[in-house]
Design an enzyme around this catalytic site. Structure first.
Site, mmCIF file in Angstrom:
data_model
loop_
_atom_site.group_PDB
_atom_site.id
_atom_site.type_symbol
_atom_site.label_atom_id
_atom_site.label_comp_id
_atom_site.label_asym_id
_atom_site.label_seq_id
_atom_site.Cartn_x
_atom_site.Cartn_y
_atom_site.Cartn_z
ATOM 1 N N ARG A 546 -5.148 12.250 -3.397
ATOM 2 C CA ARG A 546 -4.266 12.551 -4.513
ATOM 3 C C ARG A 546 -5.067 12.991 -5.729
ATOM 4 O O ARG A 546 -6.203 12.569 -5.929
ATOM 5 C CB ARG A 546 -3.444 11.328 -4.902
ATOM 6 C CG ARG A 546 -2.456 10.922 -3.836
ATOM 7 C CD ARG A 546 -1.671 9.717 -4.276
ATOM 8 N NE ARG A 546 -2.551 8.679 -4.803
ATOM 9 C CZ ARG A 546 -2.177 7.753 -5.695
ATOM 10 N NH1 ARG A 546 -0.955 7.757 -6.161
ATOM 11 N NH2 ARG A 546 -3.032 6.859 -6.112
ATOM 12 N N SER A 610 -13.076 5.488 -2.050
ATOM 13 C CA SER A 610 -12.995 4.158 -1.439
ATOM 14 C C SER A 610 -13.851 4.020 -0.199
ATOM 15 O O SER A 610 -13.363 3.746 0.903
ATOM 16 C CB SER A 610 -11.548 3.837 -1.126
ATOM 17 O OG SER A 610 -10.782 4.039 -2.274
ATOM 18 N N ASP A 664 -11.558 1.661 -4.766
ATOM 19 C CA ASP A 664 -10.129 1.358 -4.940
ATOM 20 C C ASP A 664 -9.883 -0.114 -5.259
ATOM 21 O O ASP A 664 -8.941 -0.456 -5.979
ATOM 22 C CB ASP A 664 -9.293 1.809 -3.740
ATOM 23 C CG ASP A 664 -9.823 1.271 -2.422
ATOM 24 O OD1 ASP A 664 -10.906 0.664 -2.417
ATOM 25 O OD2 ASP A 664 -9.141 1.459 -1.392
HETATM 26 P P1 ADP Z 1 -4.760 3.198 1.950
HETATM 27 O O1 ADP Z 1 -4.997 4.169 3.018
HETATM 28 O O2 ADP Z 1 -5.133 3.634 0.599
HETATM 29 O O3 ADP Z 1 -5.261 1.865 2.300
HETATM 30 P P2 ADP Z 1 -2.188 2.125 2.097
HETATM 31 O O4 ADP Z 1 -2.484 0.926 1.326
HETATM 32 O O5 ADP Z 1 -0.875 2.772 1.896
HETATM 33 O O6 ADP Z 1 -3.239 3.228 1.880
HETATM 34 O O7 ADP Z 1 -2.334 1.729 3.610
HETATM 35 C C1 ADP Z 1 -1.999 2.613 4.590
HETATM 36 C C2 ADP Z 1 -2.153 1.908 5.893
HETATM 37 O O8 ADP Z 1 -1.247 0.833 5.969
HETATM 38 C C3 ADP Z 1 -1.859 2.765 7.064
HETATM 39 O O9 ADP Z 1 -3.042 3.370 7.512
HETATM 40 C C4 ADP Z 1 -1.333 1.807 8.101
HETATM 41 O O10 ADP Z 1 -2.418 1.284 8.837
HETATM 42 C C5 ADP Z 1 -0.787 0.691 7.288
HETATM 43 N N1 ADP Z 1 0.660 0.723 7.251
HETATM 44 C C6 ADP Z 1 1.487 1.772 7.057
HETATM 45 N N2 ADP Z 1 2.770 1.391 7.079
HETATM 46 C C7 ADP Z 1 2.745 0.060 7.279
HETATM 47 C C8 ADP Z 1 3.750 -0.921 7.389
HETATM 48 N N3 ADP Z 1 5.050 -0.615 7.303
HETATM 49 N N4 ADP Z 1 3.360 -2.190 7.596
HETATM 50 C C9 ADP Z 1 2.058 -2.504 7.691
HETATM 51 N N5 ADP Z 1 1.090 -1.628 7.602
HETATM 52 C C10 ADP Z 1 1.410 -0.352 7.390
HETATM 53 MG MG MG Z 2 -5.276 2.912 -1.238
#
Ligand code: ADP
Ligand code: MG
Length: 924
Positions: A546, A610, A664
């Protein structure tokens, strides 16, 4: 009105049968017989009443007053064909008492072998004392075992006991009341299984283990279920009548648990005992009831079952004769004798194909001297009585089928009803009539009626066999999941190890080889609210890349406004060259500036990156190594800020002031710190897993200075890379690791973060399938695909609000064709994996808060943890389990968890603002 013209238009079959008689010029039927002929409207009404009664029986508060008791049977699974073994059974409560040996073969052909022996049930036994009854049963079993040479084998036994029992386990149940022709003293209210066991123990020479007690309906369903997997209803139309079916656990208030299904023994014979059928009952029904062993009870059964049909016919004939409508008004002694007409007579008389000969013979035997007209009329009385039985039975069955259809939320139900019982089996017209009426009442159900061979008796053995199989499977599943259950001691050990690794990372001599790298971030203070200005932020390293514009205001109008745009990073760029990656990033920035109309402004920029970076200052960060899904070449060991600057220069289109490179976790901590100054820890549980916290400078040996604090990015995902937690890693963790981009690295992260949990689940499912415990042993194409089981599916499957049916639907979407039992197991697997993840994460966090407590030198620490990450935010249990674990393992710390909103975007801007402010102060 002749015999043939029923008032009910729908009674076609009856009309047709009756019209044969009509042509022979029979006399008029008396008006009281019309009352026994039930139109479809009446039957639909009976069906509705029965449905209401079922719901009442299932409800916690209404069960006690319900007549239809809806008894849980503790039978949760139907046979799946993999049952095997040698079982004994005794069957008490049907027309004959019987002992059996059933051999079940696991040969893929659903075959079984049955040997049995019938024993009489003398009146003094079935209307005597309990002790006598059970020792008689034990004696008969012993005799049977001797005759089959079985007395030296230790065999499991199933007990078919066809009376209403309140079961508390598969092998425990107290008799509610005797029915049919049984009336034994001292049994009501006591556990019949233990009574049988006691009686068996008196025979020292045999060793029999009573494993299950079942009702004959349940036995019938199980026996038919062995041949037809669609069978989920059991029906008895014999001496008594009753039905059972598979109900959803969540509708059964009286049994703990919401998962899966359980067979409910409806005990529908008692339907109407509260007067619900009084409008349909005739004077004959009332008279019959008064003369029975259990007046006022089992009123529905008394209108249906074979034990009462003949008697009903007798009472009607008696009245008709007394009115002069039959036999020239001459009543014989036989006709005055109770039970003189039996079901077998009714069946014989209704053999229309054989004309009137049977009827004539039977009536003659009763000394009634019938004319031909008498015979026709009697034949019709039989038909009316037995047709009413089929009608009523059909109405109640239709109610059950409708319930099943609604439970499954399908428009059309395809199901099989397993049936046993003498009336259904021997009566010439009964099955045909029953099927027809059922199909008419529930046109949206495709019902197969499957006659069970010795169903009620064999069923007890089948139930035992299924219980045997389930126990064996349970053992196997437990063994697979056992390594995921971490004891408190193990978790404490994890916490201590984490604590030790944190220290290694901070010490000059050990930090180089430390797995938890404890990277200094050069972020030394949290925001104080005086920050303001416009900032750009980049967020790389999560699911999305982003670019953000953040406007921070200070003072009374203190606020943070953000505009952001998400850009995809194609896989070939994530795993291409470093230059390509950074060119792509700059391209995205250019798009964003264009889009926001701020291309000319040279804004300060914070770069949320991150991945583990070794920093020498806030705007310098050398990538230690890629994690998660990234693997661009020529980046490791390089300064990411330089790489970004160079890419900007290459493009030569705009300039930016790169002020800070931020992890992050740090962004998350800062964002929460903006609201709550007590927030000194940042936690991410998303694609990856990581933590940062404010450490005392004096403890950070690799950074000059001993004053104040600095935020340390722990990079705890690498915890365990030296093998220190290999004792808790399972073979599934190893498989996931081996299939990853960075094998051997980030072992803790691979047990705790979103990117890997689904994959661990997939590996377990493959193993369970290989062991034949899931998906009928078939590993589908989709199960072989890496990554198909995303962590979001864990969240969905584990949601408490989700019924099993929905779990099945999710699995279906994944190409996994599951049974109800499969989905229970899958849910269990997901729970084990996510629970362990949350616990491990909690153990790590406990080490951090304990360290902070000791740093401050306080007995009790109050601290806030800023948290971000979809796993934490969206998984139904992860956050709770994590918090519970921290509370358990760090009891002296009072930890508040604060959700960060967009930590990586807002946090980067805040850090940039703070850095800018400090920089300006420095310059002045
Ligand atoms: P980041 O990639 O910055 O860590 P997020 O915190 O949004 O971003 O985490 C995304 C990850 O969370 C995804 O890669 C997936 O593994 C997990 N995820 C996505 N949807 C769900 C959900 N409904 N419940 C639990 N884990 C999820
Ligand atoms: Mg994140």
């Amino acid at each position: 009105i002749g015999w043939g013209e029923g008032s009910a238009v729908s009674l076609l079959a009856e009309k047709r049968e009756a019209s044969q008689a009509h042509h022979r010029g029979a006399c008029l039927p008396p008006s009281y017989l019309y009352h026994m002929r039930l139109s479809d409207d009446v039957l639909l009404d009976v069906m509705a009443r029965f449905r209401a009664e079922m719901a009442k029986g299932l409800g916690r508060d209404t069960n006690s007053t319900a007549t239809v008791k809806m008894l849980p049977s503790f039978v949760r699974s139907l046979p799946d064909g993999s049952e095997k073994g040698d079982f004994l059974a005794v069957d008490l409560g049907g027309s004959q008492f019987r002992a059996l040996e059933v051999k079940v073969f696991n040969d893929g052909k659903q075959s079984s072998q049955l040997e049995s022996k019938f024993y009489p049930t003398p009146k003094e036994v079935i209307q005597g004392s309990g002790t006598e009854l059970f020792s008689y049963v034990a004696d008969c079993l012993l005799d049977f075992m001797e005759s089959k040479n079985l007395q030296h084998k230790k065999l499991p036994l199933g007990f078919t006991f066809s009376f209403p029992c309140k079961q508390t386990k598969l092998e425990e149940g107290a008799l509610l009341a005797w029915t049919k022709h049984f009336k034994v003293r001292g049994v009501q209210g006591t556990d019949v299984v233990s009574s049988l066991r006691k009686a068996l123990q008196k025979h020292k020479d045999i060793d029999v283990d009573v494993l299950a007690m079942v009702n004959d309906t349940v036995g019938t369903m199980m026996t038919c279920g062995y041949d037809d997997p669609h069978c989920e209803v059991g029906l008895i139309i014999g001496t008594g009548t009753n039905a059972c079916y598979m109900e959803e656990m969540r509708h059964i208030d009286l049994v703990e648990g919401d998962e899966g299904r359980m067979c409910i023994n409806t005990e529908w014979g008692a339907f109407g005992d509260d007067g619900a059928l009084d409008d349909l009952r005739t004077e004959f029904d009332r008279e019959l009831d008064l003369g029975s062993l259990n007046p006022g009870k089992q009123l529905f059964e008394k209108m249906i079952s074979s034990l009462y049909l003949g008697e009903l016919v007798r009472l009607i004939l008696l009245k008709m004769t007394k009115e002069g409508l039959l036999f020239n008004g001459k009543v014989s002694t036989a006709l005055l004798t109770k039970d003189k007409i039996e079901m077998k007579h009714v069946c014989a008389m209704e053999k229309y194909k054989e004309g009137l000969s049977n009827t004539k013979e039977i009536l003659t035997e009763l000394n009634l001297f019938p004319s031909e007209e008498d015979c026709i009329a009697v034949q019709h009385v039989c038909t009316i009585v037995s047709f009413r039985s089929a009608n009523l039975c059909a109405a109640a069955l239709a109610a059950i089928l409708t319930r099943l259809r609604e439970n499954k939320k399908v428009l059309r139900l395809r199901t099989t009803v397993g049936i046993d019982g003498g009336l259904y089996k021997t009566h010439p017209q009964y099955p045909k009539r029953l099927h027809k009426v059922v199909r008419r009442l529930v046109p949206n159900c495709d019902v197969r009626f499957l006659l069970s061979q010795s169903g009620s008796s064999k069923g007890a053995a089948m139930v035992t066999a299924v219980a045997y199989r389930l126990a064996a499977q349970r053992k196997q599943i437990d063994a697979v999941l056992a390594p995921f259950l971490l004891s408190l001691d193990t978790l404490r050990e994890v916490k201590n190890k984490m604590r030790a690794e944190l220290e290694y990372g901070l010490k000059r001599e050990t930090q180089a080889s430390a797995t938890v790298k404890m990277l200094p971030t050069y972020v030394c203070g949290t925001p104080d609210g005086t920050e303001s200005g416009k900032f750009l932020a980049l967020d790389l390293g999560g699911t999305n890349f982003r670019v953000l514009l953040v406007k921070i205001r200070s003072g009374r109008r203190r606020s943070v406004q953000m505009y952001n745009k998400i850009f995809a990073i194609p896989l070939e760029i994530m795993q291409g060259t470093g230059e390509e990656l950074f060119d792509h990033i700059v391209q995205c920035i250019a798009d964003f500036l264009e889009y926001m109309g701020i291309k000319g402004a040279r804004l300060p920029l914070g770069f949320t990156f991150s991945f583990p970076c070794r920093q020498a200052s806030i705007d310098k960060g050398t990538l230690v190594g890629w994690t998660k899904g990234f693997k661009a070449t020529d980046c490791e060991g390089e300064d990411v800020v330089d790489m970004l600057r160079e890419a900007i220069r290459r493009r030569n289109e705009f300039d930016l002031d790169i002020v800070a490179v931020v992890n992050d976790t740090v962004g998350t901590m800062m964002t929460c710190g903006y609201e709550d100054p007590n927030c000194e820890i940042g936690l991410i549980a998303g694609t990856g897993s990581n933590v940062c916290y404010m450490e005392d400078m004096k403890n950070i040996e690799i950074v000059e200075g001993n004053e104040g604090k600095m935020c340390i990015n722990t990079e705890w995902g690498g915890f365990g890379d030296n093998g220190c937690i290999d004792n808790i890693r399972t073979k599934y963790d190893k498989q996931v690791d081996e299939g990853s981009l960075n094998a051997g690295k980030q072992r803790y992260e691979k047990m705790t973060s979103g990117m890997y949990l689904g994959e661990i689940v997939r590996q377990i499912l493959i193993d369970l399938t290989k062991q034949g415990l899931l998906f009928r042993g078939q590993i589908s194409e989709s199960l072989r695909k890496r990554g198909i089981f995303e962590t979001k599916f864990l969240s969905q499957i584990e949601s408490d609000r989700l019924a099993l049916l929905q779990v099945r639907r999710i699995l279906q979407q994944l190409g996994l064709d599951s049974t109800c039992e499969d989905s229970i197991i899958v849910k269990e697997v997901c729970g084990a994996v996510s629970r362990r993840a949350a616990q491990l994460c909690g153990a790590g966090l406990a080490a951090i808060v304990e360290k902070k407590r000791e740093n401050r030198g306080v007995e009790h620490l109050q601290i806030t943890v800023g948290v971000d990450g979809t796993l934490y935010k969206l998984h139904p249990h992860f956050s709770r389990v994590l918090q519970e674990t921290v509370r358990e393992l760090a009891p002296q710390c009072d930890v508040t968890f604060m959700l960060s909103e967009d930590g990586s975007g807002k946090g980067a801007a805040l850090i940039t603002a703070v850095a800018k402010r400090l920089h300006n102060i420095g310059r002045k």
